[in-house]
Design a protein around this motif. Structure first.
Motif, PDB file in Angstrom:
ATOM      1  N   TYR A  11       0.847  -1.193   0.000  1.00 56.50           N
ATOM      2  CA  TYR A  11       0.000   0.000   0.000  1.00 56.50           C
ATOM      3  C   TYR A  11       0.886   1.249   0.000  1.00 56.50           C
ATOM      4  O   TYR A  11       1.589   1.524   0.971  1.00 56.50           O
ATOM      5  N   THR A  27      -4.894   8.311   2.375  1.00 56.66           N
ATOM      6  CA  THR A  27      -5.256   7.648   1.136  1.00 56.66           C
ATOM      7  C   THR A  27      -4.016   6.917   0.646  1.00 56.66           C
ATOM      8  O   THR A  27      -2.885   7.359   0.856  1.00 56.66           O
ATOM      9  N   ASP A  30      -3.304   0.688  -3.667  1.00 59.54           N
ATOM     10  CA  ASP A  30      -3.055  -0.740  -3.516  1.00 59.54           C
ATOM     11  C   ASP A  30      -2.389  -1.238  -4.794  1.00 59.54           C
ATOM     12  O   ASP A  30      -3.027  -1.374  -5.834  1.00 59.54           O
ATOM     13  N   ARG A  35      -6.087  -0.226  -6.932  1.00 66.74           N
ATOM     14  CA  ARG A  35      -7.223   0.580  -6.508  1.00 66.74           C
ATOM     15  C   ARG A  35      -6.803   1.487  -5.364  1.00 66.74           C
ATOM     16  O   ARG A  35      -5.818   1.235  -4.668  1.00 66.74           O
ATOM     17  N   ARG A  36      -7.570   2.540  -5.146  1.00 72.30           N
ATOM     18  CA  ARG A  36      -7.303   3.454  -4.049  1.00 72.30           C
ATOM     19  C   ARG A  36      -8.016   2.940  -2.805  1.00 72.30           C
ATOM     20  O   ARG A  36      -9.165   2.491  -2.864  1.00 72.30           O
ATOM     21  N   VAL A  37      -7.335   3.024  -1.676  1.00 68.15           N
ATOM     22  CA  VAL A  37      -7.892   2.594  -0.403  1.00 68.15           C
ATOM     23  C   VAL A  37      -7.607   3.663   0.638  1.00 68.15           C
ATOM     24  O   VAL A  37      -6.889   4.634   0.385  1.00 68.15           O
ATOM     25  N   PHE A  73     -11.048  -4.069   4.208  1.00 68.98           N
ATOM     26  CA  PHE A  73     -10.411  -4.953   3.228  1.00 68.98           C
ATOM     27  C   PHE A  73      -9.292  -5.811   3.837  1.00 68.98           C
ATOM     28  O   PHE A  73      -9.107  -6.960   3.473  1.00 68.98           O
ATOM     29  N   VAL A  84      -6.926  -1.392   6.619  1.00 71.51           N
ATOM     30  CA  VAL A  84      -7.102  -1.060   5.202  1.00 71.51           C
ATOM     31  C   VAL A  84      -8.601  -1.058   4.915  1.00 71.51           C
ATOM     32  O   VAL A  84      -9.268  -2.084   5.058  1.00 71.51           O
ATOM     33  N   GLU A  86     -12.170   0.611   2.667  1.00 73.97           N
ATOM     34  CA  GLU A  86     -12.731   1.195   1.447  1.00 73.97           C
ATOM     35  C   GLU A  86     -12.466   2.696   1.438  1.00 73.97           C
ATOM     36  O   GLU A  86     -12.632   3.380   2.443  1.00 73.97           O
ATOM     37  N   TYR A  87     -12.043   3.206   0.287  1.00 76.16           N
ATOM     38  CA  TYR A  87     -11.838   4.646   0.138  1.00 76.16           C
ATOM     39  C   TYR A  87     -13.113   5.275  -0.407  1.00 76.16           C
ATOM     40  O   TYR A  87     -13.625   4.866  -1.445  1.00 76.16           O
ATOM     41  N   ARG A 362      -9.748   3.216 -11.446  1.00 71.76           N
ATOM     42  CA  ARG A 362      -8.634   2.371 -11.022  1.00 71.76           C
ATOM     43  C   ARG A 362      -7.305   2.840 -11.600  1.00 71.76           C
ATOM     44  O   ARG A 362      -6.487   2.052 -12.054  1.00 71.76           O
TER      45      ARG A 362
END
Length: 585
Positions: A11, A27, A30, A35-37, A73, A84, A86-87, A362
């Motif tokens: 990350y 922020t 990944d 993807r952004r997390v 996640f 970790v 969800e963003y 993404r």
């Protein structure tokens, strides 16, 4: 920790986007799943007991699955304890209330029905949240609400009374928790009631102050009267009952709020529209545009008052109306963009005549779909009402212009460096929505007024006088061109030399402006050399006596011409200082 740091070799940290008494939220990207997390880390170093508790609580939180709850996640207990998540590009409800004040009952009900649904699912899984409050509710621009921080006690803000028994946030805890009893489902219901009370009334039900005093009022049941809750009053009174067994369940609350808001649907539950080719690109329709307009006009005539020929209602400007109340966000529909990825609306990017939809495709950054209302005097546009002008493709950008009428147009831009998809397909989808809204015109009005002290109430075209404009040869002080709403103004050079663009922008208060810091007549300014032979000066402004907002208003002045940018900076700084000096604060 810093930008670029790799957590668990996976990350990549980007920006620290929030910090409280419990921990810091970043922020991150990944690298494995592209993807952004969001990553959350405790302020305090975790010992072995803390790590074991962290793992147990992360396992519990990961069991929560609901469209109105932030998903967990992963958990990283090496390299510090990281969660970790969800963003969600959103603003917490407490920050919204601090910026805008109390919300209308209908909007509060829409938030409440979503959070009640999330709590009902949580309670069905025998999980108790324990800290429902405005700071743990995230709300996006299009109204999606999500509950976060499910029982992660390692980071949860903890406040204790004199005997150390109470955990939670005093203004939102239930009487039984204030008296030292464990939190249960009914405690979550009480906390949700207190949260909705604060959202609609502007203050928590037991007021503010020192934690011990607030807890005493909670124990005594000394709630403030409701004056603005309207139809929410009966339900809130039941949710805030002192006896836990007398309160409705989360599912009952969700059902009752649904009956109050009617046909409205949460953005999380709306059906996605299939991808469609914009109507002006369909061959059969291109061959019969006149017939289509006639049919549309007839349908409108049957359903509402208006002209039966499908033309804009009335004369020039009727579709736009009052420039300062026309809502550019009404021209975008995130549902039409979700075929490309999750989308949300942002009303605070740049000028007040602008709205953006950020689409998660993404990539390392979201795709920005920008819509701007403009006057045709400020930008040459050919064509008649509802014509769509395709502009030459640029690297990382695709632009369209929709003609509204004789006086106005709408600019649509899809922008992302190194995009993983066709930007023009995205721009076309957004343009289709713009045309549909215009055909049903006039453009809807803004739902909420600008806050007190906003630059949106001031005329940018009056901030530069003839004497100051004389510093640039052949600029006519009487020929100011309103871009839209008098929030941006242009002065063109009559002999082809440098011109001036003065506008108001919005900028996140927690982010620094780019450029060299300079002092301009008592104001801090930032000077930047642009690549297209222009120099820009930005001056952030905070009106005196007004509360701090999430976004600052910024006065931005650009001098542009055919010479190297550096040559225009002295004039840009001088003009920006004059403009700022002519503001009423």
């Amino acid at each position: 920790m810093r930008t670029g740091y790799l957590v668990d070799a996976r990350y990549e940290l980007e920006d620290a986007c929030g910090s409280g008494s419990g921990g810091v939220v970043w922020t991150a990207f990944d690298r494995k799943l592209k993807r952004r997390v969001a990553l959350k880390r405790s302020h305090a170093a975790a010992d072995g007991v803390d790590r074991a508790q962290f793992r147990r609580e992360a396992e519990i939180a990961a069991q929560v699955h609901h469209p109105n709850a932030i998903s967990i996640f992963d958990a990283v207990d090496g390299d510090g304890c990281w969660l970790v998540m969800e963003y969600l590009p959103a603003v917490s409800l407490d920050k919204t209330l601090a910026e805008t004040g109390p919300l209308p009952p209908e909007r509060v009900a829409r938030i409440g029905v979503q959070i009640a649904g999330a709590l009902a699912a949580v309670h069905a899984g025998n999980i108790v949240h324990r800290d429902v409050k405005p700071g743990n509710i995230l709300v996006t621009e299009d109204g999606l609400a999500k509950l976060t921080d499910f029982g992660i006690s390692l980071w949860r803000a903890v406040t204790r009374d004199d005997d150390g028994r109470v955990s939670g946030t005093p203004a939102y805890v239930s009487p039984e928790v204030a008296n030292g009893h464990p939190a249960g489902r009914a405690s979550d219901v009480f906390s949700l009631g207190a949260t909705l009370f604060a959202a609609v009334e502007g203050t928590p039900p037991f007021g503010r102050g020192e934690p011990e005093e607030v807890l005493r009022r909670v124990r005594r049941g000394e709630a403030l009267p409701m004056r603005q809750a309207g139809p929410l009053v009966p339900l809130l009174e039941e949710m805030l009952r002192p006896q836990p067994d007398k309160r409705p369940t989360a599912e009952e609350i969700r059902t009752r709020l649904e009956s109050l808001i009617g046909d409205w649907e949460s953005p999380a539950s709306r059906v996605e529209h299939p991808a469609r080719v914009p109507f002006w690109r369909r061959p059969l329709l291109q061959a019969s545009v006149v017939a289509l307009v006639a049919i549309l006009g007839t349908a409108v005539a049957l359903g509402q008052e208006g002209p039966p020929d499908g033309r804009p209602q009335g004369s020039t400007g009727d579709l736009v109306g009052d420039e300062r109340t026309a809502d550019p966000c009404a021209l975008l529909d995130p549902r039409r963009l979700r075929q490309f990825g999750p989308a949300r609306l942002i009303a605070t990017y740049g000028n007040f005549n602008r709205c953006d939809a950020l689409v998660d495709v993404r990539a390392k950054a979201p795709l920005d779909v920008e819509v701007q209302l403009i006057t045709r005097a400020s930008r040459a546009v050919q064509g008649g009402p509802f014509d769509v002008v395709e502009e030459a493709r640029q690297s990382g950008e695709c632009d369209r212009t929709v003609v509204v009428d004789d006086g106005y147009a709408v600019r649509v831009s899809a922008k992302l460096a190194n995009p993983p998809l066709d930007l023009c397909a995205v721009a076309d989808a957004a343009t289709g929505t713009v045309v549909e809204v215009l055909r049903h015109g006039p453009i809807p009005r803004r739902a909420t007024p600008f806050p007190a002290g906003s630059l949106a109430d001031l005329d940018a075209c009056t901030l530069l006088d003839e004497q100051s404009l004389a510093t640039l040869a052949a600029v006519d002080s009487g020929a100011a061109v309103n871009v839209f709403g008098n929030w941006a103004c242009k002065w063109f050079n009559t002999v082809g030399g440098a011109g001036i663009n003065l506008r108001y922008d919005q900028h996140p208060a927690q982010e620094l402006l780019g450029g060299e810091l300079v002092e301009l007549g008592g104001h801090a300014g930032y000077v930047q050399l642009d690549t297209n032979k222009s120099c820009t000066v930005s001056i952030p402004l905070q009106p005196p006596g007004q509360p701090q907002r999430a976004h600052l208003d910024v006065l931005v002045l650009t001098v542009r011409g055919d010479q190297p940018a550096l040559e225009y900076c002295p004039q840009a700084k001088s003009l920006a200082a004059v403009a700022a000096g002519n503001l009423p604060f």
